[in-house]
Enzyme design. Structure first.
Site, PDB file in Angstrom:
ATOM      1  N   ALA A 133      15.385  -1.590  -6.789  1.00  0.00           N
ATOM      2  CA  ALA A 133      16.171  -0.643  -7.597  1.00  0.00           C
ATOM      3  C   ALA A 133      17.663  -0.758  -7.304  1.00  0.00           C
ATOM      4  O   ALA A 133      18.294   0.203  -6.860  1.00  0.00           O
ATOM      5  CB  ALA A 133      15.680   0.789  -7.358  1.00  0.00           C
TER       6      ALA A 133
ATOM      7  N   SER B 141       6.532  -7.248  -7.485  1.00  0.00           N
ATOM      8  CA  SER B 141       6.521  -5.947  -8.160  1.00  0.00           C
ATOM      9  C   SER B 141       7.925  -5.433  -8.426  1.00  0.00           C
ATOM     10  O   SER B 141       8.113  -4.513  -9.226  1.00  0.00           O
ATOM     11  CB  SER B 141       5.731  -4.925  -7.327  1.00  0.00           C
ATOM     12  OG  SER B 141       6.435  -4.556  -6.160  1.00  0.00           O
TER      13      SER B 141
ATOM     14  N   ALA C 127       3.496 -10.342  -3.776  1.00  0.00           N
ATOM     15  CA  ALA C 127       3.240  -8.981  -3.302  1.00  0.00           C
ATOM     16  C   ALA C 127       4.404  -8.055  -3.700  1.00  0.00           C
ATOM     17  O   ALA C 127       4.749  -7.954  -4.874  1.00  0.00           O
ATOM     18  CB  ALA C 127       3.018  -8.998  -1.789  1.00  0.00           C
ATOM     19  N   TYR C 128       5.026  -7.397  -2.748  1.00  0.00           N
ATOM     20  CA  TYR C 128       6.062  -6.391  -3.007  1.00  0.00           C
ATOM     21  C   TYR C 128       7.242  -6.981  -3.773  1.00  0.00           C
ATOM     22  O   TYR C 128       7.797  -6.359  -4.679  1.00  0.00           O
ATOM     23  CB  TYR C 128       6.514  -5.810  -1.668  1.00  0.00           C
ATOM     24  CG  TYR C 128       7.358  -4.561  -1.744  1.00  0.00           C
ATOM     25  CD1 TYR C 128       7.353  -3.733  -2.863  1.00  0.00           C
ATOM     26  CD2 TYR C 128       8.156  -4.184  -0.658  1.00  0.00           C
ATOM     27  CE1 TYR C 128       8.118  -2.583  -2.909  1.00  0.00           C
ATOM     28  CE2 TYR C 128       8.923  -3.039  -0.691  1.00  0.00           C
ATOM     29  CZ  TYR C 128       8.901  -2.241  -1.822  1.00  0.00           C
ATOM     30  OH  TYR C 128       9.670  -1.100  -1.862  1.00  0.00           O
ATOM     31  N   SER C 129       7.627  -8.194  -3.430  1.00  0.00           N
ATOM     32  CA  SER C 129       8.751  -8.836  -4.111  1.00  0.00           C
ATOM     33  C   SER C 129       8.469  -8.988  -5.603  1.00  0.00           C
ATOM     34  O   SER C 129       9.328  -8.693  -6.441  1.00  0.00           O
ATOM     35  CB  SER C 129       9.037 -10.197  -3.475  1.00  0.00           C
ATOM     36  OG  SER C 129      10.041 -10.891  -4.178  1.00  0.00           O
TER      37      SER C 129
ATOM     38  N   ASP D 178      -6.082  -8.476   1.570  1.00  0.00           N
ATOM     39  CA  ASP D 178      -4.915  -9.200   2.062  1.00  0.00           C
ATOM     40  C   ASP D 178      -4.231  -8.450   3.202  1.00  0.00           C
ATOM     41  O   ASP D 178      -3.717  -9.056   4.139  1.00  0.00           O
ATOM     42  CB  ASP D 178      -3.907  -9.432   0.926  1.00  0.00           C
ATOM     43  CG  ASP D 178      -4.360 -10.549  -0.017  1.00  0.00           C
ATOM     44  OD1 ASP D 178      -5.381 -11.199   0.280  1.00  0.00           O
ATOM     45  OD2 ASP D 178      -3.702 -10.752  -1.047  1.00  0.00           O
TER      46      ASP D 178
ATOM     47  N   ASN E 213       4.116 -12.049   5.031  1.00  0.00           N
ATOM     48  CA  ASN E 213       4.446 -11.695   3.647  1.00  0.00           C
ATOM     49  C   ASN E 213       5.939 -11.442   3.456  1.00  0.00           C
ATOM     50  O   ASN E 213       6.608 -12.190   2.751  1.00  0.00           O
ATOM     51  CB  ASN E 213       3.677 -10.450   3.214  1.00  0.00           C
ATOM     52  CG  ASN E 213       2.497 -10.765   2.318  1.00  0.00           C
ATOM     53  OD1 ASN E 213       2.135 -11.927   2.142  1.00  0.00           O
ATOM     54  ND2 ASN E 213       1.884  -9.738   1.750  1.00  0.00           N
TER      55      ASN E 213
ATOM     56  N   LYS F 293      -2.830  -8.198   9.133  1.00  0.00           N
ATOM     57  CA  LYS F 293      -3.012  -7.631  10.472  1.00  0.00           C
ATOM     58  C   LYS F 293      -3.675  -8.647  11.401  1.00  0.00           C
ATOM     59  O   LYS F 293      -3.337  -8.735  12.588  1.00  0.00           O
ATOM     60  CB  LYS F 293      -3.859  -6.360  10.387  1.00  0.00           C
ATOM     61  CG  LYS F 293      -3.157  -5.200   9.684  1.00  0.00           C
ATOM     62  CD  LYS F 293      -4.069  -3.993   9.555  1.00  0.00           C
ATOM     63  CE  LYS F 293      -3.376  -2.875   8.795  1.00  0.00           C
ATOM     64  NZ  LYS F 293      -4.293  -1.710   8.592  1.00  0.00           N
TER      65      LYS F 293
END
Length: 313
Positions: A234, A215, A211-213, A96, A169, A101
């Site tokens: 956090a 997690s 993705a990052y969200s 991904d 993303n 990229k």
């Protein structure tokens, strides 16, 4: 060989020498169809180090390297730099991250991107290396669908950010290294929302919601639903929760930090900015087009990738 000639722009991960068999298979399949191929110059130099690739591209092999099978001679091949290319399809060979990229190079060209998964999870790059031949055949038959994916456009103090300023993303506002948490004052369409005291703040598209969200506790958003999500990293307060907003909304963020700087990451491409910088996030004026195989279903992909219902005991 196919009756029509298609042009493919080829991008790939530069750190996957162990995937050379799959890469040779992609090139050989395209050559069988009489395709034109334009290759990112940096990736081209990487390919030249792989055994068997040079013969597929019509370049004399180094003695001792294995030879490729007989393939038609009308194969057309060239290289390009930056965004100076045109094609019917872009092929992303990696995971991904490689597809992200690739999207940053395709930009407003809106060339459909085929993601061949040589990584692990592969929500975007969902064509397995074992299914390459079927996928290429399907492209020539027209047996595929194209999904439009929205992007987030980023400006800083009213100016475009250095480099590519759009995220497929997510956009992440983050503290630097071991610095104290940052304060992010957020407004939506000019109306004050809150000031986040946290390690960071993620603004994600539906594409990036897995993705990052995710997690950091953000919700999964079905693609093409016309929303984005803001998720704190956090947060200092337990009352802070992710918030879903229309992607037509304008988000303004102003950051304060004890270190007087912070990081902004656009699809993982990060840079340092001084505190007090105002970031303005809006929907980009164009879409990224992602090719999907006929019969692909989002929820079945979600179940498979996240192993929902699997007995992991």
């Amino acid at each position: 060989m196919s009756s029509k000639t298609l042009t493919f722009a080829l991008f790939g991960n530069l750190y996957q020498q162990e995937k050379s068999a799959a890469i040779r298979q992609v090139l050989a399949c395209l050559k069988v169809h009489g395709a034109r191929i334009v290759v990112d110059e940096e990736y081209y130099h990487f390919l030249m180090e792989m055994p068997g690739v040079q013969s597929i591209l019509g370049i004399p092999e180094t003695p001792g390297n294995p030879q490729s099978p007989e393939i038609p001679d009308n194969f057309r091949f060239s290289t390009f730099c930056g965004c100076d290319f045109q094609a019917d399809f872009a092929i992303s060979m990696g995971g991904d991250g490689t597809l992200l990229k690739t999207a940053s190079r395709v930009r407003e060209k809106e060339i459909p991107i085929v993601g061949i998964n040589m990584g692990r999870l592969g929500f975007l790059a969902d064509v397995s290396s074992d299914d390459v031949e079927n996928m290429v055949d399907a492209l020539y038959r027209g047996d595929y669908s194209v999904e439009d994916r929205s992007l987030i456009h980023v400006e800083t103090n009213g100016e475009p950010i250095d480099g590519y300023e759009c995220a497929l993303n997510d956009v992440a506002i983050l503290k630097r290294d071991s610095a104290s948490m940052i304060s992010v004052r957020a407004s939506i369409n000019g109306e004050y929302l809150t000031t986040y005291q946290a390690d960071g703040l993620i603004i994600s598209t539906p594409t990036g919601s897995t993705a990052y969200s995710m997690s950091n506790g953000g919700p999964i958003i079905v693609p093409r639903t016309g929303v984005n999500v803001m998720t704190a990293v956090a947060p200092h307060s337990l009352n802070v929760r992710p918030i879903v907003i229309p992607d037509s909304a304008q988000i303004e963020l102003t950051v304060s930090s004890r270190s007087h700087t912070f990081l902004v990451a656009i699809d993982g491409r990060s840079g340092k900015l001084p505190e007090g910088t105002t970031l303005r996030l809006t929907r980009a004026p164009y879409m990224v087009k992602v090719v999907k195989r006929s019969g692909t279903r989002y929820f079945s992909t979600l179940r498979e990738k996240l192993m929902w219902g699997a007995d992991v005991r």
